[in-house]
Scaffold this motif. Structure first.
Motif, mmCIF file in Angstrom:
data_model
loop_
_atom_site.group_PDB
_atom_site.id
_atom_site.type_symbol
_atom_site.label_atom_id
_atom_site.label_comp_id
_atom_site.label_asym_id
_atom_site.label_seq_id
_atom_site.Cartn_x
_atom_site.Cartn_y
_atom_site.Cartn_z
ATOM 1 N N ALA A 1 53.895 -17.871 1.127
ATOM 2 C CA ALA A 1 52.759 -18.795 1.213
ATOM 3 C C ALA A 1 51.643 -18.215 2.076
ATOM 4 N N THR A 2 52.024 -17.513 3.143
ATOM 5 C CA THR A 2 51.016 -16.904 4.015
ATOM 6 C C THR A 2 50.239 -15.817 3.286
ATOM 7 N N ILE A 3 50.961 -14.964 2.562
ATOM 8 C CA ILE A 3 50.294 -13.864 1.849
ATOM 9 C C ILE A 3 49.396 -14.404 0.741
ATOM 10 N N VAL A 4 49.946 -15.299 -0.083
ATOM 11 C CA VAL A 4 49.158 -15.851 -1.189
ATOM 12 C C VAL A 4 47.967 -16.643 -0.660
ATOM 13 N N GLY A 5 48.200 -17.435 0.391
ATOM 14 C CA GLY A 5 47.105 -18.209 0.967
ATOM 15 C C GLY A 5 46.009 -17.326 1.537
ATOM 16 N N SER A 6 46.400 -16.231 2.182
ATOM 17 C CA SER A 6 45.394 -15.316 2.737
ATOM 18 C C SER A 6 44.560 -14.674 1.635
ATOM 19 N N VAL A 7 45.234 -14.259 0.554
ATOM 20 C CA VAL A 7 44.502 -13.628 -0.553
ATOM 21 C C VAL A 7 43.546 -14.625 -1.206
ATOM 22 N N LEU A 8 44.035 -15.838 -1.480
ATOM 23 C CA LEU A 8 43.181 -16.838 -2.118
ATOM 24 C C LEU A 8 42.030 -17.250 -1.206
ATOM 25 N N PHE A 9 42.318 -17.373 0.096
ATOM 26 C CA PHE A 9 41.251 -17.734 1.032
ATOM 27 C C PHE A 9 40.187 -16.643 1.082
ATOM 28 N N THR A 10 40.625 -15.386 1.041
ATOM 29 C CA THR A 10 39.661 -14.283 1.048
ATOM 30 C C THR A 10 38.770 -14.321 -0.188
ATOM 31 N N ILE A 11 39.386 -14.579 -1.348
ATOM 32 C CA ILE A 11 38.615 -14.586 -2.598
ATOM 33 C C ILE A 11 37.662 -15.779 -2.641
ATOM 34 N N PHE A 12 38.225 -16.984 -2.509
ATOM 35 C CA PHE A 12 37.399 -18.174 -2.654
ATOM 36 C C PHE A 12 36.455 -18.362 -1.471
ATOM 37 N N GLY A 13 36.905 -17.952 -0.276
ATOM 38 C CA GLY A 13 36.003 -18.025 0.870
ATOM 39 C C GLY A 13 34.813 -17.102 0.710
ATOM 40 N N GLY A 14 35.078 -15.880 0.226
ATOM 41 C CA GLY A 14 33.973 -14.951 -0.002
ATOM 42 C C GLY A 14 33.013 -15.441 -1.067
ATOM 43 N N VAL A 15 33.576 -15.981 -2.154
ATOM 44 C CA VAL A 15 32.716 -16.509 -3.221
ATOM 45 C C VAL A 15 31.901 -17.701 -2.720
ATOM 46 N N GLY A 16 32.553 -18.563 -1.938
ATOM 47 C CA GLY A 16 31.836 -19.729 -1.415
ATOM 48 C C GLY A 16 30.717 -19.349 -0.461
ATOM 49 N N ILE A 17 30.995 -18.385 0.417
ATOM 50 C CA ILE A 17 29.963 -17.951 1.358
ATOM 51 C C ILE A 17 28.789 -17.321 0.621
ATOM 52 N N ALA A 18 29.088 -16.604 -0.472
ATOM 53 C CA ALA A 18 28.010 -15.971 -1.236
ATOM 54 C C ALA A 18 27.229 -16.989 -2.061
ATOM 55 N N CYS A 19 27.913 -18.008 -2.576
ATOM 56 C CA CYS A 19 27.249 -18.968 -3.467
ATOM 57 C C CYS A 19 26.499 -20.061 -2.715
ATOM 58 N N LEU A 20 26.900 -20.348 -1.484
ATOM 59 C CA LEU A 20 26.254 -21.441 -0.756
ATOM 60 C C LEU A 20 24.755 -21.217 -0.558
ATOM 61 N N PRO A 21 24.309 -20.046 -0.088
ATOM 62 C CA PRO A 21 22.849 -19.854 0.034
ATOM 63 C C PRO A 21 22.122 -19.970 -1.298
ATOM 64 N N LEU A 22 22.708 -19.426 -2.364
ATOM 65 C CA LEU A 22 22.071 -19.532 -3.678
ATOM 66 C C LEU A 22 21.990 -20.983 -4.134
ATOM 67 N N SER A 23 23.043 -21.742 -3.863
ATOM 68 C CA SER A 23 23.035 -23.155 -4.242
ATOM 69 C C SER A 23 21.940 -23.917 -3.502
ATOM 70 N N LEU A 24 21.754 -23.612 -2.223
ATOM 71 C CA LEU A 24 20.702 -24.284 -1.448
ATOM 72 C C LEU A 24 19.312 -23.912 -1.964
ATOM 73 N N ILE A 25 19.132 -22.643 -2.300
ATOM 74 C CA ILE A 25 17.821 -22.205 -2.805
ATOM 75 C C ILE A 25 17.529 -22.838 -4.164
ATOM 76 N N PHE A 26 18.512 -22.838 -5.061
ATOM 77 C CA PHE A 26 18.311 -23.451 -6.377
ATOM 78 C C PHE A 26 18.093 -24.955 -6.264
ATOM 79 N N SER A 27 18.727 -25.566 -5.268
ATOM 80 C CA SER A 27 18.501 -26.991 -5.049
ATOM 81 C C SER A 27 17.049 -27.256 -4.671
ATOM 82 N N PHE A 28 16.465 -26.362 -3.878
ATOM 83 C CA PHE A 28 15.049 -26.509 -3.530
ATOM 84 C C PHE A 28 14.162 -26.281 -4.750
ATOM 85 N N VAL A 29 14.527 -25.302 -5.578
ATOM 86 C CA VAL A 29 13.716 -25.015 -6.770
ATOM 87 C C VAL A 29 13.722 -26.203 -7.728
#
Length: 224
Positions: free
Chosen positions: A98-126
Motif C-alpha cells: 500500500a505504501t509503494i502503490v500509494g507513493s507512486v499514485l500520489f506522485t503521478i496524480f499530485g504532479g498532474v494536479g499541481i500542473a493543471c491547477l494554474p491552467l485551470s485558474l487561468i482558463f477560468s479567468f478567460v
C-alpha cells in the motif's frame, strides 16, 4: 426494494473482497519476500589490554590479530557480504504494498494536479462573465435551464423505474452516467447565470467581488 438493494450491495462487496484477496494472495506468494544485505564480521579475542595498548589499533588495522580486517565493515573483504531472503508476514506485505502503490499514485496524480491547477485558474479567468446581463436575458436563460432541468428529471425518473424493475444492464449504467454528466453541466450553467445576474440589495458589491475573484484566480494561475 430495500432488500434487493442491500442484497446487490452485499454481493458487490463480497465479490470485490474476494477479488482483492485473490490478487493480494497471488502477489504475496510470488513476491512476498524481503532481501536483506548483511556482512559477516568476526574478530579474535584476547585479554583486555591495558590503556597503553589501544594505540596499536589504527584505521589500517582496526581488529585484533590475526583477523586484522574482518571486524570492520569498511575494510572487510567483498566475500563477507551476503544476502538473506526472508518471507514477510502478510500484514507487513500489505502495508509495504500500500505504501509503494500509494507513493507512486500520489506522485503521478499530485504532479498532474499541481500542473493543471494554474491552467485551470487561468482558463477560468478567460471564460469569466464579461458583464452583467439584463433582466430579460436572465429570465430567458433561466427558462431554458428550467426546461432542461425538467427533461433531466424525467430521464432520472425513467432510470429509477428501470432500476426498480431490475433492468440494470450496461445500457442503464451508460444512461446514468450521461444523466449525471448533464446534471453537472446544468449546475455549472446555473452558477454561471447567477454570477452574470447578481440579485439582492448588494448586487453591485456582489459583482465587484466576482470580478476581483476572477482577477485573483488569474494572478494565482500565473504565479503558480
Amino acid at each position: 426494494s430495500v432488500g434487493k438493494r442491500l442484497k446487490s450491495a452485499l454481493i458487490w462487496v463480497v465479490a470485490s473482497a474476494v477479488v482483492c484477496g485473490l490478487v493480494l494472495g497471488i502477489l504475496y506468494a510470488l513476491i512476498g519476500k524481503v532481501d536483506f544485505t548483511v556482512r559477516h564480521l568476526s574478530s579474535s579475542v584476547q585479554a583486555f589490554p591495558n590503556p597503553n595498548q589501544f594505540g596499536a589499533f589504527t584505521s589500517g588495522q582496526p581488529c585484533i590479530a590475526p583477523l586484522t580486517r574482518q571486524c570492520s565493515a569498511n575494510t572487510a573483504p567483498p566475500n563477507s557480504q551476503t544476502t538473506w531472503t526472508m518471507r514477510a508476514t502478510f500484514p507487513e506485505y500489505v502495508v509495504a504494498l500500500a505504501t509503494i502503490v500509494g507513493s507512486v499514485l500520489f506522485t503521478i496524480f499530485g504532479g498532474v494536479g499541481i500542473a493543471c491547477l494554474p491552467l485551470s485558474l487561468i482558463f477560468s479567468f478567460v471564460r469569466r462573465p464579461k458583464a452583467v446581463i439584463t433582466r430579460s436575458q436572465y429570465i430567458k436563460e433561466a427558462t431554458e435551464l428550467g426546461k432542461k432541468a425538467k427533461e433531466l428529471k424525467k430521464a432520472a425518473e425513467a432510470l429509477h423505474q428501470e432500476e426498480r424493475s431490475g433492468n440494470k444492464g450496461r445500457k442503464w449504467r451508460k444512461n446514468v452516467k450521461a444523466v449525471e454528466k448533464e446534471l453537472l453541466l446544468l449546475e455549472n450553467d446555473m452558477n454561471a447565470l447567477e454570477e452574470m445576474y447578481p440579485q439582492g440589495e448588494k448586487a453591485e458589491a456582489t459583482w465587484a467581488f466576482t470580478v476581483l475573484a476572477y482577477i485573483g484566480k488569474l494572478i494565482f494561475g500565473i504565479v503558480g
